[in-house]
Design an enzyme around this catalytic site. Sequence first.
Site, PDB file in Angstrom:
ATOM      1  N   THR A 334       1.060  -3.386   3.840  1.00 24.34           N
ATOM      2  CA  THR A 334       0.780  -1.931   3.638  1.00 24.34           C
ATOM      3  C   THR A 334       1.945  -1.042   4.247  1.00 24.34           C
ATOM      4  O   THR A 334       3.001  -1.611   4.813  1.00 24.34           O
ATOM      5  CB  THR A 334      -0.164  -1.535   5.000  1.00 24.34           C
ATOM      6  OG1 THR A 334      -0.192  -0.100   4.930  1.00 24.34           O
ATOM      7  CG2 THR A 334       0.406  -2.090   6.287  1.00 24.34           C
ATOM      8  N   ASP A 335       1.918   0.257   3.277  1.00 24.65           N
ATOM      9  CA  ASP A 335       3.281   0.858   3.532  1.00 24.65           C
ATOM     10  C   ASP A 335       2.726   2.149   4.141  1.00 24.65           C
ATOM     11  O   ASP A 335       3.456   3.435   3.957  1.00 24.65           O
ATOM     12  CB  ASP A 335       3.997   1.185   2.408  1.00 24.65           C
ATOM     13  CG  ASP A 335       3.189   1.813   1.168  1.00 24.65           C
ATOM     14  OD1 ASP A 335       2.202   1.787   1.309  1.00 24.65           O
ATOM     15  OD2 ASP A 335       4.047   2.129   0.220  1.00 24.65           O
ATOM     16  N   LYS A 336       1.518   2.424   4.402  1.00 26.54           N
ATOM     17  CA  LYS A 336       0.658   3.812   4.755  1.00 26.54           C
ATOM     18  C   LYS A 336       0.975   3.912   6.207  1.00 26.54           C
ATOM     19  O   LYS A 336       0.472   3.187   7.189  1.00 26.54           O
ATOM     20  CB  LYS A 336      -0.611   3.693   4.302  1.00 26.54           C
ATOM     21  CG  LYS A 336      -0.832   3.152   2.841  1.00 26.54           C
ATOM     22  CD  LYS A 336      -0.188   4.488   2.231  1.00 26.54           C
ATOM     23  CE  LYS A 336      -0.709   4.052   0.612  1.00 26.54           C
ATOM     24  NZ  LYS A 336       0.127   4.894  -0.245  1.00 26.54           N
ATOM     25  N   THR A 337       1.446   4.967   6.816  1.00 20.58           N
ATOM     26  CA  THR A 337       1.572   5.641   8.182  1.00 20.58           C
ATOM     27  C   THR A 337       0.251   5.871   8.437  1.00 20.58           C
ATOM     28  O   THR A 337      -0.497   6.509   7.901  1.00 20.58           O
ATOM     29  CB  THR A 337       2.517   6.945   8.064  1.00 20.58           C
ATOM     30  OG1 THR A 337       3.795   6.516   7.670  1.00 20.58           O
ATOM     31  CG2 THR A 337       2.550   7.306   9.558  1.00 20.58           C
TER      32      THR A 337
END
Length: 493
Positions: A334-337
Amino acid sequence: MNAEAGGAAVVELDPEERLDLLLRDLRSTREGLSSREAARRLVRYGAHELRRRGGRRWPGELARQVTHPLALLLWVAALLAWWAGIVAVAVAIVVVIVVNAAFAFVQEMQAERAVETLAAYLPAHATVVRDGHVQQVEAVTLVPGDVLVIEEGDRISADARLIEGGIEVDLSPLTGEAMPAYRAADRVDVHVPLLSARDLVFSGTTCTEGEARAVVFATGMHTELGRIAALSERVEREISPLEAQVRRVAWLIAVIAVVMGVAFLPLAMFAAKLPFHDAVVFAVGLLVGNVPEGLLPVITLALALGVRELVRRGAVVKRLSAVETLGSTDVICTDKTGTLTENRMQVTAVWTAAGQQGLADTATTEGPPEDEALCALATVVAWCNNAQLDTPGGPVGDPTELALLTAAADLGCGVGTDERDAGRRRQSHFDPVRKLMSTIDQRDDDGLWIDVKGAPEALLPLCTTIRQVDGTIGPLTEQQRLTIAGQVDTFAR
């Protein structure tokens, strides 16, 4: 434009085409529709709402609960117990099956309301231009061609093309991105994915700043949110790892129980000299005793508790076994804040000409800090900011801006929201290319100030002076530039 029987609008057009052509295809104008035309389109295209596809699903779901592999094993055990005359055991097993099936059915029905969960993103009311006047209507009555009036804090009601103004939009319900995106009528994009078009806004997203007007081009199940709801309905059910394991266990238990029951018959008849009928009854009792009646409700209860916790944290869960599947995951990419974090930020340290300072120690002093450079820094981030800390529903704004505004308030150098809004003369939104946000502000008797914040690599080359601890301003030397760049790297690490 054509219609689908009993459904929402089906609009055969390109929302990225020239605005005048889009308005022509929608048979609308910048002044919106008349109430009579809106009512006619509502009858033709259907209500603006998300709905389930297909008919009733609960009979099949209920049947699935009583034909579960373990449930089938319990049914066989109950029938054998009844045949052997062990009525109390048979009744108890049936009660376990029925109670577990009812409980699991209710939990599955609650967990599978993905469409209803997505529908919660749609607001109950919308502000539109009809009959030449701005008025509020129920969101379900929106139709293609309506002109929406969008203001700060509004949840956008339908997919629409901006026709005037610019706004910051929180697209996280659709994209997962925590940072608001700037959307404006003059930023026309063509031949790009709809979610990337800078002149389009979508239902379920929220306007965090600015004002604009937009013409609706899609409603109901034909919005981007509706497409997600439709996809969730079309996903075919697959056996989860837990369900596969339970099936294997059920077969294993059945084989062991049958083998032990059959093996007991000759032993009971020839070794224990029991009559055939008594030996059969005892073998059946042994077989039934090997069936774990409590296993099925224990599994269901454990999964239900997991689903409740996920729902409490805002997750959309389609079935109980998803909890175990998630627990079996080894790697999540994942790269979602906000996915693995809480999407909250806090200022812990600052750097001025006096060096690095911990904010917690500085903020505990009475009144503004002695370091005038630190107070000036806090004042700038308070003015060049759109977050609000004192709204009735709690803090509102971008997490980074909320953190900066809170830090400025803790230092005693903040500014009230009303004073900031009254003093603002102009604003340049944060731009990914420019990497800066700028505001022109009237600070009481101090005249006009240009307050800027942004990426160090974009802001530092624009600076020629630096404020010292005593408040005086001196030239920014090359050595100081290197020191600041090194400090930025330190913070980044």
